[in-house]
Design an enzyme around this catalytic site. Structure first.
Site, short mmCIF file in Angstrom:
data_model
loop_
_atom_site.label_atom_id
_atom_site.label_comp_id
_atom_site.label_asym_id
_atom_site.label_seq_id
_atom_site.Cartn_x
_atom_site.Cartn_y
_atom_site.Cartn_z
N TYR A 65 51.92 195.60 84.19
CA TYR A 65 51.25 194.31 84.02
C TYR A 65 51.89 193.17 84.80
CZ TYR A 65 53.62 195.30 79.43
OH TYR A 65 54.44 195.72 78.42
N GLU B 33 56.68 188.57 63.47
CA GLU B 33 57.07 189.92 63.94
C GLU B 33 57.57 189.89 65.38
OE1 GLU B 33 53.25 191.67 63.65
OE2 GLU B 33 53.38 192.01 61.51
N GLY C 106 54.35 187.23 69.60
CA GLY C 106 53.87 186.73 70.87
C GLY C 106 54.78 185.62 71.37
N TYR D 71 60.38 196.80 75.89
CA TYR D 71 59.39 197.60 76.59
C TYR D 71 59.93 198.13 77.92
CZ TYR D 71 56.87 194.89 73.15
OH TYR D 71 56.49 194.30 71.99
N ARG E 117 57.06 197.85 83.50
CA ARG E 117 56.41 196.54 83.32
C ARG E 117 55.90 195.89 84.61
NH1 ARG E 117 58.66 192.48 81.36
NH2 ARG E 117 56.99 191.85 79.97
N GLY F 141 59.23 190.86 68.72
CA GLY F 141 59.81 192.03 69.37
C GLY F 141 60.62 191.55 70.56
N CYS G 29 56.84 208.95 93.65
CA CYS G 29 55.82 209.19 94.67
C CYS G 29 54.45 208.72 94.20
CB CYS G 29 55.82 210.66 95.06
SG CYS G 29 57.31 211.02 95.98
N GLU G 30 54.33 207.44 94.15
CA GLU G 30 53.13 206.65 93.82
C GLU G 30 53.55 205.25 94.25
OE1 GLU G 30 50.28 206.81 91.76
OE2 GLU G 30 50.40 208.91 91.13
C1 PLP Z 1 53.75 194.41 69.82
C2 PLP Z 1 53.61 193.76 68.51
C3 PLP Z 1 54.49 192.74 68.14
C4 PLP Z 1 55.58 192.22 69.03
O1 PLP Z 1 55.13 191.50 70.12
P1 PLP Z 1 56.18 190.77 71.07
O2 PLP Z 1 55.35 190.11 72.10
O3 PLP Z 1 57.09 191.82 71.64
O4 PLP Z 1 56.96 189.82 70.25
C5 PLP Z 1 54.33 192.20 66.87
N1 PLP Z 1 53.36 192.63 66.02
C6 PLP Z 1 52.51 193.63 66.36
C7 PLP Z 1 51.50 194.06 65.38
C8 PLP Z 1 52.60 194.22 67.61
O5 PLP Z 1 51.73 195.19 67.94
#
Ligand code: PLP
Length: 399
Positions: free
Chosen positions: A301, A258, A217, A355, A297, A260, A327-328
């Site tokens: 959201y 984790e 996050g 994403y 994205r 991403g 076409c939306e």
């Molecule tokens: C999506 C996700 C992440 C990564 O989230 P980010 O906001 O992209 O850093 C990490 N752990 C789990 C379990 C996720 O589903």
């Protein structure tokens, strides 16, 4: 990687094309590793971007991999991650998919009581697991990307601790890790600290615990004035909390995160071409050769992506509504100031690594874009643009 490099890639490989800057991924990874103590480990959340070259590159940096489907686990193994560096964190999968992951000998994270029970009854203590907890912390950029709140489908509620304990006792489950992931785009380091305190309280109930996984996050900046999660401060605070806990209890855990978006978000540049400039009574539309089928994205959201006109950087600033060709309703940006856009100019969407391609589709029978990795000063094509025949692949013509 400069704007000139991007223009060159647009001319060489055409548009739309996603371009990823390896250097940026490396710098983000190093920002994390230098902010935290050495017994913290980072598992890249594969779902942000799974091109095999990106996975291999992140593997080479020394990270682990967080996977949400069995196919992400297989991709990770193919990319060279060893099984001890892979965590499988699925949601709403059946026991069979969990068993497939067991066969691949990766870490497994279970996120509901039903599977926990089935798993325990069948395997007892023979295979250590993680449990995903929902701590009911409301966090993150907006409701759609927040996962820790009270009515989220993710994790087992902390209020069900007794139930988890009963399953553990009756089936001998070996719980080696606790996991929580409360949402995306969390600016405030204290949200993680709050989560960590909850983990510490829970830890007493899990005698075999080795790992505390705090999920992710981490926020990245999307527009001017935006902040990134202050990982330096977070690293210090977490370290302090961990050593205080260790002093008090004598227990020591390895901490996992984790990330991403934090690793790949800013590395991505999505290049498109302005097809049509269309003046209506109230608005100037800039219609591009892409749509939400390539970058969902903003429509999905309300995400903000900085857009720049690479072909006319000194042009007078004008206001455009940037729209796609689907076409939306397909709007990337309202009332956006851009250097005057002429038809055929190349525009770039910044921060499109996470994403972006990963959520693309063939909606409107349009082709998915190409992907390029900029590595050591060179642009490498890492995915061909779809071709017409790709639209028919897997279809069975019976008429
Ligand atoms: C999506 C996700 C992440 C990564 O989230 P980010 O906001 O992209 O850093 C990490 N752990 C789990 C379990 C996720 O589903």
């Amino acid at each position: 990687m400069t704007n000139k490099d991007l223009l060159k890639i647009a001319h060489q490989h055409g548009t739309p094309v996603y371009v990823y800057d390896a250097e940026s991924i490396r710098l983000q990874y190093e920002k994390l590793t230098s902010s935290f103590h050495s017994h913290t480990r980072f598992f890249y959340a594969a779902k942000a971007l799974t091109n095999i070259n990106i996975l291999k590159y992140i593997e080479s940096l020394g990270a682990g991999l967080d996977c949400v489907s069995i196919n992400e686990v297989r991709l990770g193994l193919r990319a060279g991650f060893t099984n001890d560096r892979i965590l499988f964190t699925p949601n709403c999968v059946d026991l069979k998919e969990i068993e497939d992951a067991m066969e691949l000998k990766v870490h497994i994270n279970i996120d509901n009581i039903s599977i926990l029970e089935q798993f325990g009854n069948r395997y007892g203590s023979s295979y250590p697991i993680f449990i995903r907890i929902n701590p009911h912390i409301y966090a993150g950029g907006n409701h759609k990307i927040s996962t820790g709140h009270i009515d989220s489908k993710f994790g087992i509620s902390i209020h069900q601790l007794r139930h988890i304990e009963r399953v553990m006792k009756s089936t001998n489950l070996l719980v080696e890790g606790l996991h929580m992931h409360t949402g995306s785009e969390i600016k405030d380091p204290d949200v993680f600290l709050q989560g960590l305190e909850i983990m510490f309280e829970l830890a007493e109930h899990f005698p075999d615990l080795k790992y505390l996984d705090m999920g992710s996050g981490f926020k990245i900046p999307y527009q001017e004035g935006d902040l990134e999660t202050d990982v330096k401060t977070l690293g210090k605070k977490v370290e302090k909390a961990l050593s205080a806990y260790q002093k008090e209890t004598g227990k020591k855990f390895q901490l996992w995160f984790e990330p991403g978006k934090f690793l790949v978000g800013n590395s991505g540049h999505f290049l498109v071409k302005a097809n049509v400039i269309k003046q209506t009574t109230a608005t100037v539309f800039c219609g591009i050769n892409s749509g939400f089928n390539h970058l969902i994205r903003p429509m999905f959201y309300d995400s903000y992506h900085l857009i720049e006109n690479l072909s006319n950087p000194r042009g007078a600033q004008r206001i455009y509504t940037v729209v796609g060709n689907i076409c939306e309703t397909d709007t990337f940006a309202w009332d956006r100031k851009l250097n005057e856009v002429r038809e055929s100019d190349v525009l770039v969407f910044r921060n499109a690594g996470a994403y972006g391609f990963e959520m693309s589709s063939n909606f409107n029978s349009r082709l998915k874009p190409a992907e390029v990795l900029f590595l050591d000063g060179k642009a490498h094509l890492i995915r061909k643009r779809d071709e017409f025949e790709d639209l028919l692949r897997n279809q069975i013509e019976i008429l």
